[in-house]
Design an enzyme around this catalytic site. Structure first.
Site, PDB file in Angstrom:
ATOM      1  N   ARG A 104     -35.139 -75.289  -9.644  1.00 24.72           N
ATOM      2  CA  ARG A 104     -36.436 -75.602 -10.276  1.00 24.72           C
ATOM      3  C   ARG A 104     -36.430 -77.094 -10.548  1.00 24.72           C
ATOM      4  O   ARG A 104     -35.600 -77.597 -11.313  1.00 24.72           O
ATOM      5  CB  ARG A 104     -36.611 -74.816 -11.579  1.00 24.72           C
ATOM      6  CG  ARG A 104     -37.792 -75.311 -12.412  1.00 24.72           C
ATOM      7  CD  ARG A 104     -38.168 -74.387 -13.544  1.00 24.72           C
ATOM      8  NE  ARG A 104     -38.830 -73.207 -13.031  1.00 24.72           N
ATOM      9  CZ  ARG A 104     -39.489 -72.331 -13.786  1.00 24.72           C
ATOM     10  NH1 ARG A 104     -39.598 -72.519 -15.089  1.00 24.72           N
ATOM     11  NH2 ARG A 104     -40.061 -71.274 -13.255  1.00 24.72           N
ATOM     12  N   HIS A 131     -44.890 -72.448  -6.359  1.00 28.16           N
ATOM     13  CA  HIS A 131     -44.033 -71.491  -7.087  1.00 28.16           C
ATOM     14  C   HIS A 131     -43.975 -70.210  -6.237  1.00 28.16           C
ATOM     15  O   HIS A 131     -44.481 -69.164  -6.608  1.00 28.16           O
ATOM     16  CB  HIS A 131     -44.627 -71.220  -8.474  1.00 28.16           C
ATOM     17  CG  HIS A 131     -43.664 -70.603  -9.440  1.00 28.16           C
ATOM     18  ND1 HIS A 131     -42.356 -70.280  -9.112  1.00 28.16           N
ATOM     19  CD2 HIS A 131     -43.820 -70.237 -10.741  1.00 28.16           C
ATOM     20  CE1 HIS A 131     -41.765 -69.748 -10.157  1.00 28.16           C
ATOM     21  NE2 HIS A 131     -42.614 -69.707 -11.158  1.00 28.16           N
ATOM     22  N   GLN A 134     -42.706 -66.670  -7.503  1.00 34.32           N
ATOM     23  CA  GLN A 134     -43.634 -65.979  -8.390  1.00 34.32           C
ATOM     24  C   GLN A 134     -44.660 -65.198  -7.576  1.00 34.32           C
ATOM     25  O   GLN A 134     -44.990 -64.047  -7.887  1.00 34.32           O
ATOM     26  CB  GLN A 134     -44.339 -66.997  -9.297  1.00 34.32           C
ATOM     27  CG  GLN A 134     -45.347 -66.373 -10.237  1.00 34.32           C
ATOM     28  CD  GLN A 134     -44.694 -65.463 -11.267  1.00 34.32           C
ATOM     29  OE1 GLN A 134     -43.808 -65.887 -11.989  1.00 34.32           O
ATOM     30  NE2 GLN A 134     -45.125 -64.212 -11.338  1.00 34.32           N
ATOM     31  N   ASP A 227     -53.416 -68.912 -14.801  1.00 29.62           N
ATOM     32  CA  ASP A 227     -52.160 -69.565 -15.199  1.00 29.62           C
ATOM     33  C   ASP A 227     -52.510 -70.487 -16.358  1.00 29.62           C
ATOM     34  O   ASP A 227     -53.692 -70.766 -16.615  1.00 29.62           O
ATOM     35  CB  ASP A 227     -51.598 -70.347 -13.992  1.00 29.62           C
ATOM     36  CG  ASP A 227     -50.225 -70.958 -14.274  1.00 29.62           C
ATOM     37  OD1 ASP A 227     -49.530 -70.490 -15.205  1.00 29.62           O
ATOM     38  OD2 ASP A 227     -49.859 -71.917 -13.571  1.00 29.62           O
ATOM     39  N   CYS A 267     -48.545 -65.201 -14.466  1.00 26.07           N
ATOM     40  CA  CYS A 267     -47.106 -65.416 -14.232  1.00 26.07           C
ATOM     41  C   CYS A 267     -46.324 -65.547 -15.535  1.00 26.07           C
ATOM     42  O   CYS A 267     -45.109 -65.391 -15.529  1.00 26.07           O
ATOM     43  CB  CYS A 267     -46.905 -66.639 -13.342  1.00 26.07           C
ATOM     44  SG  CYS A 267     -47.450 -68.189 -14.053  1.00 26.07           S
ATOM     45  N   ARG A 295     -40.186 -60.149 -10.523  1.00 31.56           N
ATOM     46  CA  ARG A 295     -39.454 -61.374 -10.178  1.00 31.56           C
ATOM     47  C   ARG A 295     -38.028 -61.007  -9.768  1.00 31.56           C
ATOM     48  O   ARG A 295     -37.472 -61.543  -8.822  1.00 31.56           O
ATOM     49  CB  ARG A 295     -39.404 -62.345 -11.379  1.00 31.56           C
ATOM     50  CG  ARG A 295     -40.726 -62.995 -11.750  1.00 31.56           C
ATOM     51  CD  ARG A 295     -41.219 -63.965 -10.710  1.00 31.56           C
ATOM     52  NE  ARG A 295     -40.282 -65.045 -10.440  1.00 31.56           N
ATOM     53  CZ  ARG A 295     -40.179 -66.167 -11.162  1.00 31.56           C
ATOM     54  NH1 ARG A 295     -40.975 -66.367 -12.192  1.00 31.56           N
ATOM     55  NH2 ARG A 295     -39.309 -67.117 -10.833  1.00 31.56           N
TER      56      ARG A 295
HETATM   57  N1   CP Z   1     -43.309 -67.481 -14.552  1.00 31.35           N
HETATM   58  C1   CP Z   1     -42.225 -68.272 -14.704  1.00 31.35           C
HETATM   59  O1   CP Z   1     -41.778 -68.981 -13.794  1.00 31.35           O
HETATM   60  O2   CP Z   1     -41.659 -68.179 -15.943  1.00 31.35           O
HETATM   61  P1   CP Z   1     -40.551 -69.155 -16.522  1.00 31.35           P
HETATM   62  O3   CP Z   1     -41.146 -70.556 -16.543  1.00 31.35           O
HETATM   63  O4   CP Z   1     -40.257 -68.643 -17.907  1.00 31.35           O
HETATM   64  O5   CP Z   1     -39.351 -69.111 -15.639  1.00 31.35           O
END
Ligand code: CP
Length: 332
Positions: A104, A131, A134, A227, A267, A295
């Site tokens: 990430r 992403h 997700q 989101d 998400c 996930r």
């Molecule tokens: N949806 C998601 O990626 O959650 P986090 O940022 O908590 O990992």
């Protein structure tokens, strides 16, 4: 056995048939949670974070363990990568020690460079642009609740220039969906991403609509998604963004414009009474916790698939036939 690594950096790194295989595998892994061990050894997977996380951290840590492996979580500021050591040198060190790298980070160019120099699969766990993990979990959730993704309308409301909107465009088109994206002028997706999504939709029978009109986007939608309006790093713009996106909030009035059996996804983390009302996210159409759970299953399937496709793990005999059947049944 081929040894060219397959990576997952952007949603379109999987063809429509490959995405379908991964989602089939995710369903199998959800049903038989502890049966597949491509990381037996245990082999290690690195999960590196340059930004905070709850779901991504937990789902990859649990998932790598359930695949028979050992998750190594590296928190922001804990490695030399990016400040004391180049991406190239880091990639060369990682591939000598571990089997998969999950990252990430901020710039898409960074993860692209890591993958270009890596002999092992690299997975995007969120960048400023995409992403994709997700959206795989979201697609698994849509399949569970609607049977298929093909031909369904998926409407995203809100900040339409962010990484989730981009991944819904590309991942949704890959899944044969009619993707509608609605946000205010100035916060719509980049033209190059829309063009890439349109090209993918032409292959799959899906379509792409980008609009500033929330009602037009919501009409008879099968899946409604949103989101946060304030992504990581945009906190200074909070006041301005709350006003800008107000008309794109998913509240009872908005969800009523969708199909009667529409499902709502987010998400998470969610900011109740901003991008979604409590009534909707806690209501009967919400599937946000199935989505969060998926996930785990979708990412386990993705990692196993990347290892199989890279020639770095043998496909278990019991998966060969179901995966071949899944490929034959899908758009090529
Ligand atoms: N949806 C998601 O990626 O959650 P986090 O940022 O908590 O990992």
């Amino acid at each position: 056995m081929p040894t060219t690594p397959r990576h997952f950096l952007v949603d379109t790194d999987l063809t429509p048939a490959e995405q379908s295989e991964v989602l089939d595998l995710a369903e199998m892994m959800k049903r038989q949670r502890y049966s597949f061990k491509p990381l037996a050894g245990p082999q290690t997977g690195i999960v590196m974070f340059d930004k905070t996380s709850t779901r991504t951290r937990i789902s990859f840590a649990a998932g790598l363990t359930e695949l028979g492996g050992n998750p190594l979580i590296i928190n922001p500021g804990e490695s030399q990568l990016g400040h004391k050591e180049s991406i190239y040198d880091s990639a060369k060190v990682f591939e000598r020690m571990v089997s998969v790298v999950i990252w990430r980070t901020y710039a898409q160019s960074g993860i692209n460079e890591l993958a270009e120099n890596s002999a092992i699969p690299v997975v995007n766990a969120l960048t400023d642009d995409y992403h994709p993990c997700q959206v795989l979990a979201d697609l698994q959730t849509v399949r569970e609740h609607r049977g298929s993704t093909q031909g369904l309308v998926m409407t995203y409301l809100g900040d339409a220039a962010n990484n989730m909107a981009n991944s819904y465009l590309l991942g949704g088109a890959t899944a044969g969906m009619h993707v509608r994206i609605a946000g205010p002028e100035g916060y719509l997706p980049d033209e190059a991403i829309v063009a890439a999504a349109q090209a993918r939709a032409q292959e799959t029978g899906g379509s792409i609509t980008v609009t500033t009109d929330a009602s037009q986007a919501l009409e008879a939608a099968d899946v409604v998604v949103t989101d946060t309006w304030i992504s990581m790093g945009q906190e200074d713009e909070t006041e301005q963004r709350l006003k800008l996106f107000e008309a794109y909030s998913v509240d009872s009035e908005a969800i009523a414009q969708a199909a009667d059996n529409a499902i709502f996804l987010h998400c998470l983390p969610a900011y109740r009474e901003y991008e979604v009302s409590s009534e909707v996210i806690d209501g009967p159409q919400s599937r946000v916790f199935d989505e969060a759970e998926n996930r785990l299953h979708a990412q386990k399937a993705l990692i196993a698939w990347l290892l199989y496709a890279s020639g770095l793990a043998e496909i278990p005999e019991e998966l060969i036939l179901p995966l071949a059947e899944a490929s034959r049944g899908q758009v090529q």
